[in-house]
Design a protein around this motif. Structure first.
Motif, PDB file in Angstrom:
ATOM      1  N   THR A 168       0.840  -1.193   0.000  1.00  0.00           N
ATOM      2  CA  THR A 168       0.000   0.000   0.000  1.00  0.00           C
ATOM      3  C   THR A 168       0.875   1.241   0.000  1.00  0.00           C
ATOM      4  O   THR A 168       1.971   1.247   0.565  1.00  0.00           O
ATOM      5  N   ASN A 169       0.394   2.258  -0.663  1.00  0.00           N
ATOM      6  CA  ASN A 169       1.014   3.590  -0.642  1.00  0.00           C
ATOM      7  C   ASN A 169      -0.135   4.581  -0.648  1.00  0.00           C
ATOM      8  O   ASN A 169      -0.575   5.063  -1.685  1.00  0.00           O
ATOM      9  N   PHE A 170      -0.643   4.863   0.558  1.00  0.00           N
ATOM     10  CA  PHE A 170      -1.918   5.579   0.679  1.00  0.00           C
ATOM     11  C   PHE A 170      -1.891   6.498   1.896  1.00  0.00           C
ATOM     12  O   PHE A 170      -1.499   6.096   2.987  1.00  0.00           O
ATOM     13  N   ASN A 171      -2.300   7.738   1.677  1.00  0.00           N
ATOM     14  CA  ASN A 171      -2.508   8.675   2.782  1.00  0.00           C
ATOM     15  C   ASN A 171      -1.282   8.782   3.691  1.00  0.00           C
ATOM     16  O   ASN A 171      -1.364   8.615   4.904  1.00  0.00           O
ATOM     17  N   ASP A 172      -0.107   9.068   3.089  1.00  0.00           N
ATOM     18  CA  ASP A 172       1.154   9.238   3.817  1.00  0.00           C
ATOM     19  C   ASP A 172       1.636   7.962   4.501  1.00  0.00           C
ATOM     20  O   ASP A 172       2.420   8.019   5.450  1.00  0.00           O
TER      21      ASP A 172
END
Length: 230
Positions: A168-172
C-alpha cells in the motif's frame, strides 16, 4: 423454443463448471517468525536504530469456495513486540508493540502446478510506540492493500516454493510485506493436506507525518511453520 434450449444449455454449462471447480476448503497455517530490523522516529531520535531480535507467532486462515465471481477470503496476523538496542539512561530509546492484521479478498487466477492468487484488502495497525522520555504514540490505522501470491509445485515430490506480498502507498503511509518460502507436504489425501515450511519475511512500515512524527520500521527474518488444508 430456441430460447428455452439455450437456457438449458447455459444452465448445463454453469453446473458443469461448478462441478469441475475446487470444493469448499479451509487453509490454515501457524508459524514462528524470528525477526529483527531497524527503526526510526526522526523527530525524537537518531535514524536507523537496530531492534532487538525477537520472535512471534504468525497466523493465517483462508476460506476458498467454488462459487464463480465471489472472492475467497484470507486473514493474516502477527504481533510485533520489540525495542531498540540503543539505550538512554538505562532504558531502550523506544519500545514497539504493534499488532499487524491483513483482511484480504482474492481470486485464484491459476490453480495447477503453478498457482496464482490476486486480490485487494485492508491492513490494520494497532498498538503503540513508547520513547524513553515517556512520550507515547498510539497507532490505530487501516489502509487498503493489493495482494499477490504465487506458488510452484514440483510434481510427485511434495515440494513447492511460494512467494506472497501485500503493498500500500496511501494517505502518507507506505507498507510493504513480502515473504518467500519452501514447503514440504508430508500428508496429502482427500481429508487433509499437511506440510512443513520455512521462509523469510520482510515487513517495511513507513508512516509519514503521523502524530507529527515520521515513523519508519523494518522487520525481517526467517520463519518456520506448519500448514494444513481441509
Amino acid at each position: 423454443m430456441k430460447i428455452l434450449k439455450m437456457s438449458f444449455l447455459m444452465l448445463g454449462m454453469s453446473l458443469s463448471g461448478l462441478a469441475q471447480a475446487d470444493f469448499i476448503g479451509v487453509k490454515g497455517d501457524v508459524g514462528y517468525w524470528f525477526y529483527d530490523g531497524k527503526a526510526n522516529m526522526s523527530s525524537q531520535l537518531p535514524d536507523d536504530q537496530d531492534l532487538d531480535r525477537k520472535g512471534s507467532a504468525q497466523l493465517s486462515l483462508a476460506f476458498e469456495h467454488p462459487i464463480p465471481f465471489l472472492p475467497n477470503a484470507k486473514i493474516r496476523y502477527v504481533n510485533l513486540d520489540t525495542q531498540t538496542k540503543s539505550e538512554t539512561l538505562g532504558q531502550s530509546n523506544y519500545k514497539i508493540n504493534l499488532d499487524h492484521s491483513d483482511f484480504i479478498l482474492y481470486y485464484e487466477l491459476l490453480d495447477n502446478i503453478v498457482s496464482v492468487d490476486a486480490g485487494l484488502g485492508a491492513t490494520v495497525l494497532n498498538g503503540d510506540i513508547t520513547a524513553y522520555t515517556g512520550k507515547r504514540i498510539d497507532i490505530d490505522k487501516t489502509y487498503p492493500i493489493a495482494y499477490l501470491s504465487g506458488e510452484v509445485k514440483l510434481p510427485f515430490t511434495g515440494l513447492s516454493a511460494k512467494g506472497e506480498a501485500t503493498y500500500t502507498n496511501f494517505n502518507d503511509a507506505k507498507i510493504t510485506d513480502a515473504l518467500a518460502e519452501v514447503k514440504y507436504k508430508f500428508i496429502d489425501n482427500l481429508v487433509v493436506d499437511l506440510g512443513l515450511k520455512a521462509g523469510y519475511r520482510v515487513l517495511n512500515i513507513d508512516l509519514n507525518d503521523y502524530d507529527s512524527n515520521d515513523l519508519k520500521f523494518e522487520f525481517k527474518g526467517p520463519y518456520v511453520g506448519l500448514e494444513a488444508h481441509f
